[in-house]
Design a protein around this motif. Structure first.
Motif, PDB file in Angstrom:
ATOM      1  N   VAL A 142      44.367  49.669  20.809  1.00  0.00           N
ATOM      2  CA  VAL A 142      43.000  50.186  20.945  1.00  0.00           C
ATOM      3  C   VAL A 142      42.616  50.353  22.405  1.00  0.00           C
ATOM      4  O   VAL A 142      41.775  51.178  22.738  1.00  0.00           O
ATOM      5  CB  VAL A 142      41.966  49.329  20.183  1.00  0.00           C
ATOM      6  CG1 VAL A 142      42.186  49.437  18.687  1.00  0.00           C
ATOM      7  CG2 VAL A 142      41.996  47.877  20.611  1.00  0.00           C
ATOM      8  N   ALA A 143      43.253  49.562  23.294  1.00  0.00           N
ATOM      9  CA  ALA A 143      42.991  49.694  24.731  1.00  0.00           C
ATOM     10  C   ALA A 143      44.096  48.986  25.504  1.00  0.00           C
ATOM     11  O   ALA A 143      44.774  48.093  24.980  1.00  0.00           O
ATOM     12  CB  ALA A 143      41.642  49.101  25.094  1.00  0.00           C
ATOM     13  N   THR A 144      44.258  49.412  26.749  1.00  0.00           N
ATOM     14  CA  THR A 144      45.155  48.717  27.668  1.00  0.00           C
ATOM     15  C   THR A 144      44.433  48.542  29.002  1.00  0.00           C
ATOM     16  O   THR A 144      43.592  49.357  29.377  1.00  0.00           O
ATOM     17  CB  THR A 144      46.470  49.475  27.910  1.00  0.00           C
ATOM     18  OG1 THR A 144      46.180  50.769  28.447  1.00  0.00           O
ATOM     19  CG2 THR A 144      47.281  49.616  26.637  1.00  0.00           C
ATOM     20  N   GLN A 145      44.775  47.463  29.649  1.00  0.00           N
ATOM     21  CA  GLN A 145      44.259  47.206  30.987  1.00  0.00           C
ATOM     22  C   GLN A 145      45.445  46.935  31.894  1.00  0.00           C
ATOM     23  O   GLN A 145      46.356  46.196  31.524  1.00  0.00           O
ATOM     24  CB  GLN A 145      43.328  45.992  30.985  1.00  0.00           C
ATOM     25  CG  GLN A 145      42.823  45.622  32.367  1.00  0.00           C
ATOM     26  CD  GLN A 145      42.079  44.299  32.402  1.00  0.00           C
ATOM     27  OE1 GLN A 145      42.070  43.550  31.446  1.00  0.00           O
ATOM     28  NE2 GLN A 145      41.454  44.018  33.526  1.00  0.00           N
ATOM     29  N   ARG A 146      45.428  47.516  33.053  1.00  0.00           N
ATOM     30  CA  ARG A 146      46.457  47.252  34.064  1.00  0.00           C
ATOM     31  C   ARG A 146      45.756  46.572  35.239  1.00  0.00           C
ATOM     32  O   ARG A 146      44.915  47.180  35.884  1.00  0.00           O
ATOM     33  CB  ARG A 146      47.110  48.560  34.502  1.00  0.00           C
ATOM     34  CG  ARG A 146      47.981  48.422  35.697  1.00  0.00           C
ATOM     35  CD  ARG A 146      49.400  48.435  35.323  1.00  0.00           C
ATOM     36  NE  ARG A 146      50.203  48.295  36.545  1.00  0.00           N
ATOM     37  CZ  ARG A 146      51.465  48.459  36.560  1.00  0.00           C
ATOM     38  NH1 ARG A 146      52.097  48.770  35.460  1.00  0.00           N
ATOM     39  NH2 ARG A 146      52.138  48.288  37.655  1.00  0.00           N
ATOM     40  N   GLN A 147      46.060  45.284  35.421  1.00  0.00           N
ATOM     41  CA  GLN A 147      45.483  44.511  36.525  1.00  0.00           C
ATOM     42  C   GLN A 147      46.438  44.507  37.694  1.00  0.00           C
ATOM     43  O   GLN A 147      47.653  44.505  37.511  1.00  0.00           O
ATOM     44  CB  GLN A 147      45.287  43.046  36.135  1.00  0.00           C
ATOM     45  CG  GLN A 147      44.288  42.758  35.087  1.00  0.00           C
ATOM     46  CD  GLN A 147      44.235  41.253  34.805  1.00  0.00           C
ATOM     47  OE1 GLN A 147      45.125  40.489  35.169  1.00  0.00           O
ATOM     48  NE2 GLN A 147      43.171  40.836  34.136  1.00  0.00           N
ATOM     49  N   ASN A 148      45.867  44.455  38.884  1.00  0.00           N
ATOM     50  CA  ASN A 148      46.675  44.339  40.092  1.00  0.00           C
ATOM     51  C   ASN A 148      46.222  43.101  40.857  1.00  0.00           C
ATOM     52  O   ASN A 148      45.056  42.964  41.179  1.00  0.00           O
ATOM     53  CB  ASN A 148      46.507  45.581  40.965  1.00  0.00           C
ATOM     54  CG  ASN A 148      47.005  46.816  40.253  1.00  0.00           C
ATOM     55  OD1 ASN A 148      48.184  46.938  39.997  1.00  0.00           O
ATOM     56  ND2 ASN A 148      46.101  47.707  39.879  1.00  0.00           N
ATOM     57  N   ARG A 149      47.154  42.187  41.072  1.00  0.00           N
ATOM     58  CA  ARG A 149      46.881  40.966  41.831  1.00  0.00           C
ATOM     59  C   ARG A 149      47.654  41.053  43.146  1.00  0.00           C
ATOM     60  O   ARG A 149      48.795  41.500  43.166  1.00  0.00           O
ATOM     61  CB  ARG A 149      47.343  39.738  41.051  1.00  0.00           C
ATOM     62  CG  ARG A 149      46.695  39.610  39.700  1.00  0.00           C
ATOM     63  CD  ARG A 149      47.302  38.469  38.908  1.00  0.00           C
ATOM     64  NE  ARG A 149      46.777  38.435  37.543  1.00  0.00           N
ATOM     65  CZ  ARG A 149      47.250  37.662  36.590  1.00  0.00           C
ATOM     66  NH1 ARG A 149      48.254  36.821  36.832  1.00  0.00           N
ATOM     67  NH2 ARG A 149      46.722  37.691  35.387  1.00  0.00           N
ATOM     68  N   ILE A 150      47.027  40.613  44.199  1.00  0.00           N
ATOM     69  CA  ILE A 150      47.666  40.651  45.513  1.00  0.00           C
ATOM     70  C   ILE A 150      47.704  39.238  46.069  1.00  0.00           C
ATOM     71  O   ILE A 150      46.671  38.584  46.201  1.00  0.00           O
ATOM     72  CB  ILE A 150      46.903  41.578  46.491  1.00  0.00           C
ATOM     73  CG1 ILE A 150      46.754  42.976  45.881  1.00  0.00           C
ATOM     74  CG2 ILE A 150      47.612  41.627  47.843  1.00  0.00           C
ATOM     75  CD1 ILE A 150      45.780  43.868  46.632  1.00  0.00           C
ATOM     76  N   LEU A 151      48.889  38.756  46.366  1.00  0.00           N
ATOM     77  CA  LEU A 151      49.066  37.446  46.990  1.00  0.00           C
ATOM     78  C   LEU A 151      49.485  37.681  48.433  1.00  0.00           C
ATOM     79  O   LEU A 151      50.343  38.520  48.712  1.00  0.00           O
ATOM     80  CB  LEU A 151      50.143  36.627  46.273  1.00  0.00           C
ATOM     81  CG  LEU A 151      49.758  35.929  44.978  1.00  0.00           C
ATOM     82  CD1 LEU A 151      49.361  36.909  43.901  1.00  0.00           C
ATOM     83  CD2 LEU A 151      50.865  35.042  44.523  1.00  0.00           C
ATOM     84  N   TYR A 152      48.866  36.936  49.340  1.00  0.00           N
ATOM     85  CA  TYR A 152      49.231  37.070  50.755  1.00  0.00           C
ATOM     86  C   TYR A 152      49.132  35.742  51.469  1.00  0.00           C
ATOM     87  O   TYR A 152      48.598  34.792  50.942  1.00  0.00           O
ATOM     88  CB  TYR A 152      48.379  38.147  51.432  1.00  0.00           C
ATOM     89  CG  TYR A 152      46.915  37.825  51.552  1.00  0.00           C
ATOM     90  CD1 TYR A 152      46.409  37.371  52.757  1.00  0.00           C
ATOM     91  CD2 TYR A 152      46.043  37.963  50.481  1.00  0.00           C
ATOM     92  CE1 TYR A 152      45.056  37.070  52.882  1.00  0.00           C
ATOM     93  CE2 TYR A 152      44.710  37.664  50.604  1.00  0.00           C
ATOM     94  CZ  TYR A 152      44.217  37.214  51.805  1.00  0.00           C
ATOM     95  OH  TYR A 152      42.887  36.913  51.932  1.00  0.00           O
TER      96      TYR A 152
END
Length: 152
Positions: A142-152
């Motif tokens: 029914v839906a998709t989410q694409r998350q972006n996490r940034i570690l630094y």
């Protein structure tokens, strides 16, 4: 730290491995309370008589309702050995395929979609892509989410 050593074999093997589903039974009052909480007076979310006159034929949940349906973290101990301590939310992209309706049973799962390393002013940054998939009781996405996490 050399860029190639930030992405481990464990990370590579974790890509595409889906978490166990978390199930959510959607009730009409959940949708109504959610719409009230976000201050959205749209009758599609609260007024059955008005919603029946629309192309949806009844009450549906607001698109942001998915934010209340949390999956488990993707499987795989990908944080092992990572010395990067700061985390940034790199944003999310959403795709919607079917509305959520009262009576639906939504399964939320997640998986690591990608790992990438880039250089920033403060050194190496690890970009982690996480895909969250929401399916209804008919196993339709029914839906998709694409998350972006940034570690630094």
């Amino acid at each position: 730290m050399p860029e190639e050593s930030l992405i481990t074999e464990t990370m590579r093997q974790a890509i595409g491995v889906e978490s166990e589903p978390v199930f959510y039974d959607v009730e009409q009052w959940h949708i109504k309370r959610f719409a009230e909480a976000i201050g959205d007076p749209n009758p599609l979310y609260q007024d059955e008589a008005a919603a029946r006159k629309t192309r949806y034929g009844g009450i549906i949940a607001p698109p942001t309702f998915f934010r209340a349906l949390f999956p488990k973290e993707p499987p795989g101990d990908v944080n092992k050995g990572i010395t990067l301590k700061r985390v940034l939310d790199g944003g999310s992209d959403w795709e919607y395929f079917h509305p959520i309706r009262p009576g639906d049973r939504i399964a939320a799962t997640s998986q690591f979609a990608s790992f990438d390393v880039k250089q920033g002013r403060r050194g190496s940054m690890l970009f982690i892509g996480v895909a969250i998939i929401y399916r209804n009781q008919f196993n339709e996405v029914v839906a998709t989410q694409r998350q972006n996490r940034i570690l630094y």
